[in-house]
Design a protein around this motif. Structure first.
Motif, PDB file in Angstrom:
ATOM      1  N   ASP A 166       9.452  -4.929 -12.691  1.00 16.33           N
ATOM      2  CA  ASP A 166      10.752  -4.816 -13.360  1.00 16.33           C
ATOM      3  C   ASP A 166      11.863  -5.464 -12.532  1.00 16.33           C
ATOM      4  N   GLU A 167      11.802  -5.306 -11.222  1.00 14.32           N
ATOM      5  CA  GLU A 167      12.802  -5.957 -10.364  1.00 14.32           C
ATOM      6  C   GLU A 167      12.674  -7.475 -10.453  1.00 14.32           C
ATOM      7  N   LEU A 168      11.446  -7.981 -10.414  1.00 17.62           N
ATOM      8  CA  LEU A 168      11.242  -9.435 -10.512  1.00 17.62           C
ATOM      9  C   LEU A 168      11.727  -9.967 -11.857  1.00 17.62           C
ATOM     10  N   VAL A 169      11.485  -9.218 -12.936  1.00 17.93           N
ATOM     11  CA  VAL A 169      11.962  -9.627 -14.259  1.00 17.93           C
ATOM     12  C   VAL A 169      13.493  -9.670 -14.265  1.00 17.93           C
ATOM     13  N   SER A 170      14.119  -8.667 -13.679  1.00 18.16           N
ATOM     14  CA  SER A 170      15.580  -8.631 -13.594  1.00 18.16           C
ATOM     15  C   SER A 170      16.116  -9.817 -12.795  1.00 18.16           C
ATOM     16  N   PHE A 171      15.462 -10.128 -11.663  1.00 19.29           N
ATOM     17  CA  PHE A 171      15.875 -11.273 -10.847  1.00 19.29           C
ATOM     18  C   PHE A 171      15.690 -12.576 -11.625  1.00 19.29           C
ATOM     19  N   ALA A 172      14.623 -12.657 -12.419  1.00 15.87           N
ATOM     20  CA  ALA A 172      14.361 -13.865 -13.206  1.00 15.87           C
ATOM     21  C   ALA A 172      15.462 -14.077 -14.244  1.00 15.87           C
ATOM     22  N   GLU A 173      15.870 -12.999 -14.888  1.00 20.12           N
ATOM     23  CA  GLU A 173      16.935 -13.102 -15.883  1.00 20.12           C
ATOM     24  C   GLU A 173      18.215 -13.598 -15.234  1.00 20.12           C
ATOM     25  N   LYS A 174      18.506 -13.074 -14.054  1.00 15.53           N
ATOM     26  CA  LYS A 174      19.725 -13.487 -13.358  1.00 15.53           C
ATOM     27  C   LYS A 174      19.583 -14.888 -12.764  1.00 15.53           C
ATOM     28  N   SER A 175      18.362 -15.306 -12.426  1.00 17.68           N
ATOM     29  CA  SER A 175      18.128 -16.654 -11.896  1.00 17.68           C
ATOM     30  C   SER A 175      18.433 -17.706 -12.945  1.00 17.68           C
ATOM     31  N   LYS A 176      18.244 -17.363 -14.212  1.00 20.60           N
ATOM     32  CA  LYS A 176      18.450 -18.316 -15.296  1.00 20.60           C
ATOM     33  C   LYS A 176      19.877 -18.297 -15.841  1.00 20.60           C
ATOM     34  N   LYS A 177      20.633 -17.250 -15.492  1.00 23.04           N
ATOM     35  CA  LYS A 177      22.005 -17.145 -15.998  1.00 23.04           C
ATOM     36  C   LYS A 177      22.940 -18.048 -15.214  1.00 23.04           C
ATOM     37  N   VAL A 178      24.198 -17.875 -15.449  1.00 23.77           N
ATOM     38  CA  VAL A 178      25.230 -18.667 -14.785  1.00 23.77           C
ATOM     39  C   VAL A 178      25.045 -18.621 -13.279  1.00 23.77           C
TER      40      VAL A 178
ATOM     41  N   PRO B 207       0.803  -1.227   0.000  1.00 26.39           N
ATOM     42  CA  PRO B 207       0.000   0.000   0.000  1.00 26.39           C
ATOM     43  C   PRO B 207       0.837   1.280   0.000  1.00 26.39           C
ATOM     44  N   SER B 208       2.082   1.212   0.450  1.00 29.57           N
ATOM     45  CA  SER B 208       2.922   2.409   0.444  1.00 29.57           C
ATOM     46  C   SER B 208       3.631   2.592  -0.900  1.00 29.57           C
ATOM     47  N   ASN B 209       3.597   1.562  -1.749  1.00 29.99           N
ATOM     48  CA  ASN B 209       4.164   1.642  -3.095  1.00 29.99           C
ATOM     49  C   ASN B 209       3.354   0.703  -3.979  1.00 29.99           C
ATOM     50  N   PRO B 210       2.245   1.191  -4.549  1.00 29.97           N
ATOM     51  CA  PRO B 210       1.280   0.338  -5.247  1.00 29.97           C
ATOM     52  C   PRO B 210       1.805  -0.423  -6.459  1.00 29.97           C
ATOM     53  N   ASN B 211       3.008  -0.114  -6.912  1.00 37.35           N
ATOM     54  CA  ASN B 211       3.592  -0.850  -8.037  1.00 37.35           C
ATOM     55  C   ASN B 211       4.521  -1.966  -7.565  1.00 37.35           C
ATOM     56  N   LYS B 212       4.417  -2.311  -6.294  1.00 35.16           N
ATOM     57  CA  LYS B 212       5.270  -3.371  -5.746  1.00 35.16           C
ATOM     58  C   LYS B 212       4.422  -4.372  -4.968  1.00 35.16           C
ATOM     59  N   VAL B 213       4.960  -5.607  -4.865  1.00 36.37           N
ATOM     60  CA  VAL B 213       4.322  -6.657  -4.071  1.00 36.37           C
ATOM     61  C   VAL B 213       5.340  -7.200  -3.072  1.00 36.37           C
ATOM     62  N   PHE B 214       4.828  -7.795  -1.992  1.00 38.74           N
ATOM     63  CA  PHE B 214       5.694  -8.327  -0.945  1.00 38.74           C
ATOM     64  C   PHE B 214       6.241  -9.705  -1.310  1.00 38.74           C
ATOM     65  N   ALA B 215       7.518  -9.912  -0.982  1.00 40.75           N
ATOM     66  CA  ALA B 215       8.171 -11.209  -1.162  1.00 40.75           C
ATOM     67  C   ALA B 215       9.281 -11.318  -0.127  1.00 40.75           C
TER      68      ALA B 215
ATOM     69  N   PHE C   1      -1.766  -5.556 -12.839  1.00 42.84           N
ATOM     70  CA  PHE C   1      -1.940  -5.416 -11.384  1.00 42.84           C
ATOM     71  C   PHE C   1      -0.732  -4.709 -10.772  1.00 42.84           C
ATOM     72  N   MET C   2       0.458  -5.100 -11.190  1.00 48.42           N
ATOM     73  CA  MET C   2       1.670  -4.543 -10.596  1.00 48.42           C
ATOM     74  C   MET C   2       2.023  -3.165 -11.127  1.00 48.42           C
ATOM     75  N   ASN C   3       1.469  -2.804 -12.254  1.00 48.34           N
ATOM     76  CA  ASN C   3       1.780  -1.488 -12.829  1.00 48.34           C
ATOM     77  C   ASN C   3       0.643  -0.497 -12.630  1.00 48.34           C
ATOM     78  N   LYS C   4      -0.252  -0.827 -11.711  1.00 50.40           N
ATOM     79  CA  LYS C   4      -1.371   0.079 -11.413  1.00 50.40           C
ATOM     80  C   LYS C   4      -0.829   1.322 -10.726  1.00 50.40           C
ATOM     81  N   ALA C   5      -1.229   2.457 -11.229  1.00 44.94           N
ATOM     82  CA  ALA C   5      -0.747   3.721 -10.628  1.00 44.94           C
ATOM     83  C   ALA C   5      -1.669   4.167  -9.527  1.00 44.94           C
TER      84      ALA C   5
END
Length: 179
Positions: free
Chosen positions: A128-140, A17-25, A175-179
Motif C-alpha cells: 500500500d505504501e508503494l502504491v501511494s508512492f507510485a501515485e505521487k510519483s506520477k503526479k505533479v 522478517p520483522s514485518n512480513p507484509n513489507k519489503v526492503f527498499a 507475496f507482500m500481503n502474506k500474513a
C-alpha cells in the motif's frame, strides 16, 4: 557501454522478517534515478541465473543472505529522459532464518548499508505504501524550495519499481500481503 543497448537488471523483493507484509527498499545515490526509492538489485552478469544475481546483489548491498528466491515479474523499462532502457527481472525472496545457539534462536539480521555511495540506507515498505508512492510519483513534480531543490515528504519510485507497482502483478501482491 553504448547508450543504445538494452541492459538487464534484477530487482529483489526481500520480505522484512520483522514485518512480513513489507519489503526492503532504499533511496538511490550517484546513479540514474538518484533520489528515488529502489529495491536491492543490479545488473545481471554473464552466465549468472536470475536467482544467483538476486542473491549476490542482496548480499553485496544489504549483507542479507536469502532463501526461497523465485521469479516474480518482468518489466520493460524505457527511461528515455535518462537515455536508458532496461529489462528488469523481479525476484521475491526471504531472509535466511537466524541460527540457533544452545536452543535459543537469534534474531534476524537487519539490512546494512554496504554501499553508502549508492544508497542512503534501507527501510521496509508495504504494498500500500508503494502504491501511494507510485501515485505521487506520477503526479505533479515536487515544488521547489527556497534553494531551488525539489522538496517532497514522499519518495518517488525508481523507474522499474514504479513500472512494477503500476503493473501490479498478482504474485507480487500476494507475496507482500502474506500474513
Amino acid at each position: 557501454m553504448t547508450s543504445n543497448q538494452v541492459r538487464v537488471g534484477v530487482g529483489v523483493l526481500i520480505r522484512d522478517p520483522s514485518n512480513p507484509n513489507k519489503v526492503f527498499a532504499g533511496l538511490r545515490k550517484n546513479s540514474h534515478g538518484e533520489g528515488t526509492l529502489a529495491l536491492p538489485g543490479g545488473h545481471l552478469e554473464m552466465y549468472e541465473t536470475w536467482a544467483q544475481c538476486a542473491t549476490r546483489e542482496a548480499l553485496e548491498e544489504t549483507g542479507l543472505e536469502l532463501e526461497n528466491v523465485q521469479f516474480a515479474h518482468v518489466t520493460n523499462d524505457m527511461m528515455q529522459d535518462q537515455n536508458k532502457h532496461y529489462v528488469t527481472i523481479f525476484m521475491m525472496a526471504e531472509c535466511c532464518p537466524p541460527p540457533s545457539f544452545l536452543g535459543l534462536t537469534l534474531s534476524y539480521q537487519k539490512p546494512q548499508n554496504l554501499e553508502p555511495h549508492k544508497c542512503d540506507g534501507w527501510d521496509s515498505y508495504s504494498w500500500d505504501e508503494l502504491v501511494s508512492f507510485a501515485e505521487k510519483s506520477k503526479k505533479v513534480k515536487a515544488v521547489a524550495d527556497d534553494d531551488g531543490e525539489e522538496e517532497s515528504a514522499t519518495p518517488k519510485l525508481f523507474g522499474p519499481l514504479l513500472q512494477l507497482v503500476q503493473e501490479s502483478p498478482q504474485v507480487v501482491i500476494d507475496f507482500m500481503n502474506k500474513a
